[in-house]
Design an enzyme around this catalytic site. Structure first.
Site, PDB file in Angstrom:
ATOM      1  N   ASP A   1      45.198  68.148 -22.306  1.00  0.00           N
ATOM      2  CA  ASP A   1      44.708  69.359 -22.970  1.00  0.00           C
ATOM      3  C   ASP A   1      43.650  68.983 -24.000  1.00  0.00           C
ATOM      4  O   ASP A   1      43.806  67.991 -24.728  1.00  0.00           O
ATOM      5  CB  ASP A   1      45.876  70.087 -23.652  1.00  0.00           C
ATOM      6  CG  ASP A   1      45.470  71.463 -24.150  1.00  0.00           C
ATOM      7  OD1 ASP A   1      45.351  72.387 -23.319  1.00  0.00           O
ATOM      8  OD2 ASP A   1      45.268  71.620 -25.363  1.00  0.00           O
TER       9      ASP A   1
ATOM     10  N   ASN B   1      35.242  76.662 -29.343  1.00  0.00           N
ATOM     11  CA  ASN B   1      34.518  77.792 -28.765  1.00  0.00           C
ATOM     12  C   ASN B   1      34.082  78.783 -29.830  1.00  0.00           C
ATOM     13  O   ASN B   1      32.969  79.317 -29.796  1.00  0.00           O
ATOM     14  CB  ASN B   1      35.389  78.502 -27.721  1.00  0.00           C
ATOM     15  CG  ASN B   1      35.200  77.933 -26.324  1.00  0.00           C
ATOM     16  OD1 ASN B   1      34.194  77.311 -26.030  1.00  0.00           O
ATOM     17  ND2 ASN B   1      36.184  78.150 -25.469  1.00  0.00           N
TER      18      ASN B   1
ATOM     19  N   ASP C   1      31.691  75.358 -22.301  1.00  0.00           N
ATOM     20  CA  ASP C   1      31.547  75.053 -20.870  1.00  0.00           C
ATOM     21  C   ASP C   1      30.899  73.687 -20.664  1.00  0.00           C
ATOM     22  O   ASP C   1      31.317  72.904 -19.793  1.00  0.00           O
ATOM     23  CB  ASP C   1      30.715  76.131 -20.178  1.00  0.00           C
ATOM     24  CG  ASP C   1      31.478  77.430 -19.989  1.00  0.00           C
ATOM     25  OD1 ASP C   1      32.710  77.441 -20.222  1.00  0.00           O
ATOM     26  OD2 ASP C   1      30.846  78.438 -19.603  1.00  0.00           O
TER      27      ASP C   1
ATOM     28  N   GLU D   1      41.286  74.909 -20.692  1.00  0.00           N
ATOM     29  CA  GLU D   1      40.963  73.563 -21.166  1.00  0.00           C
ATOM     30  C   GLU D   1      42.026  72.548 -20.767  1.00  0.00           C
ATOM     31  O   GLU D   1      42.100  71.462 -21.338  1.00  0.00           O
ATOM     32  CB  GLU D   1      40.789  73.571 -22.685  1.00  0.00           C
ATOM     33  CG  GLU D   1      42.047  73.829 -23.483  1.00  0.00           C
ATOM     34  CD  GLU D   1      42.324  75.309 -23.740  1.00  0.00           C
ATOM     35  OE1 GLU D   1      43.028  75.598 -24.727  1.00  0.00           O
ATOM     36  OE2 GLU D   1      41.839  76.156 -22.963  1.00  0.00           O
TER      37      GLU D   1
END
Length: 353
Positions: A203, A211, A220, A247
């Site tokens: 993770d 983000n 991304d 993620e």
């Protein structure tokens, strides 16, 4: 007779063949159409799409031949997939020392002429061939060669389309659906052979904050960079790495050891941090990952099921996160989960089939 050797990427070949169901009788209209068109375009008694498996060559599509398979040891296609030019032409098998005493030459179907163009996946993984066979010696004409090569290209495009359905569109890694299918197969194989199996959950740390601060495009881009590192780091024959969702990523390592799993996790953590993707909300100042793994090696440990192993890996992942992130943890299977094991057959969820 010369027996064909195994391909250097044999494990990867077999994984792709199984995942695409190239080794069964399931109908694929595109494959069938390609071989039917090839047979109509050339003056040849037999046209085939042959899949070379571990112990056999399987004729996935066949025109002019009744048999559905032969042993790999006597296969022409087993030699063809090893040819560096991806094309094997035998004009007269009776005088070729590799094949002159081959059972397929001296007996049915009496192969005298063979031309096989290797069908590859991912540009370098040969799965089998599109091939032409005649019962008489002959020379392949330029037109026939062109038809054969066109059929090979069409077959590779059809296979690529199948594979794309198993890929994550952003990172190019395998997607969760493919991972679930292959993980179950690997668990069943490990359980049957009683061989070690590890599953790793990965993770990206504090990714929501990343983000929020840097934007979704930056997110991304970061996932693509991470995916590339994962692809290049989990790459033994038989290993599998996938984007599990968001993620999260997941990996399966057959025939693993505790030391090997720890090395993989530490390598991944180090290489991701080494990308030096700025992250002000991370204690490390850069984007990092955490990972958790479950390793099962005995029949009793494997009997708990693939789902239960995944749960243990997930718990190990969150233990690593609770310990400060940018870390990894390898967990074994708690004896309490297999305390009643007596060698009975169980399903993937741990329930009896």
């Amino acid at each position: 007779m010369l027996k064909p050797a195994l391909h250097p990427k044999e494990a990867q070949r077999q994984r792709i063949i199984e995942s695409l169901r190239l080794n069964d009788d399931s109908l694929d209209e595109s494959f069938d159409a390609i071989i039917t068109l090839l047979a109509a375009a050339v003056d040849m008694p037999i046209a085939l799409f042959t899949v070379v498996e571990k112990d056999r060559q399987f004729f996935k599509v066949r025109v002019g031949l009744d048999e559905s398979e032969t042993p790999r040891d006597v296969s022409f296609c087993g030699h063809a997939i090893l040819d560096e030019n991806a094309l094997l032409v035998v004009n007269n098998a009776a005088v070729d020392e590799r094949f002159s005493d081959n059972p397929l030459v001296i007996g049915p179907p009496k192969v005298m002429f063979y031309a096989g163009a290797t069908v590859q996946a991912n540009g370098d993984i040969p799965l089998g061939t599109v091939c032409l066979i005649d019962h008489e010696p002959r020379v392949l004409s330029d037109v026939e060669l062109k038809h054969l090569q066109n059929a090979r290209h069409l077959m590779e495009e059809a296979i690529e389309l199948r594979m794309q359905l198993r890929r994550d569109h952003l990172t190019g890694l395998y997607n969760r659906r493919y991972f679930d299918e292959q993980y179950e197969q690997e668990w069943r194989r490990a359980k049957r052979k009683v061989s070690p199996l590890a599953v790793i959950m990965i993770d990206v740390d504090n990714f929501k904050q990343f983000n929020d601060r840097y934007g979704h495009q930056a997110g991304d881009d970061a996932l693509c960079d991470i995916g590339e590192v994962l692809r290049n780091s989990v790459n033994r024959g038989g290993d599998l790495i996938a984007r599990y969702g968001g993620e999260e990523f997941a990996a399966v390592l057959p025939d693993a050891t505790a030391e090997g799993v720890e090395e993989v996790i530490n390598t991944l953590i180090g290489r991701i941090a080494g990308l030096k993707i700025p992250h002000q909300d991370s204690a490390a100042g850069v984007l990092t990952i955490s990972a958790g793994a479950c390793l099962a090696g005995t029949a009793a440990e494997l009997s708990i099921g693939a789902h239960a192993m995944l749960d243990i890996a997930d718990e190990a992942l969150y233990a690593a996160k609770d310990g400060g992130r940018n870390a990894g943890k390898v967990a074994g299977v708690p004896p309490a989960l297999y305390a009643g094991f007596r060698g009975e057959r169980r399903g993937v969820s741990g329930r009896e089939d």
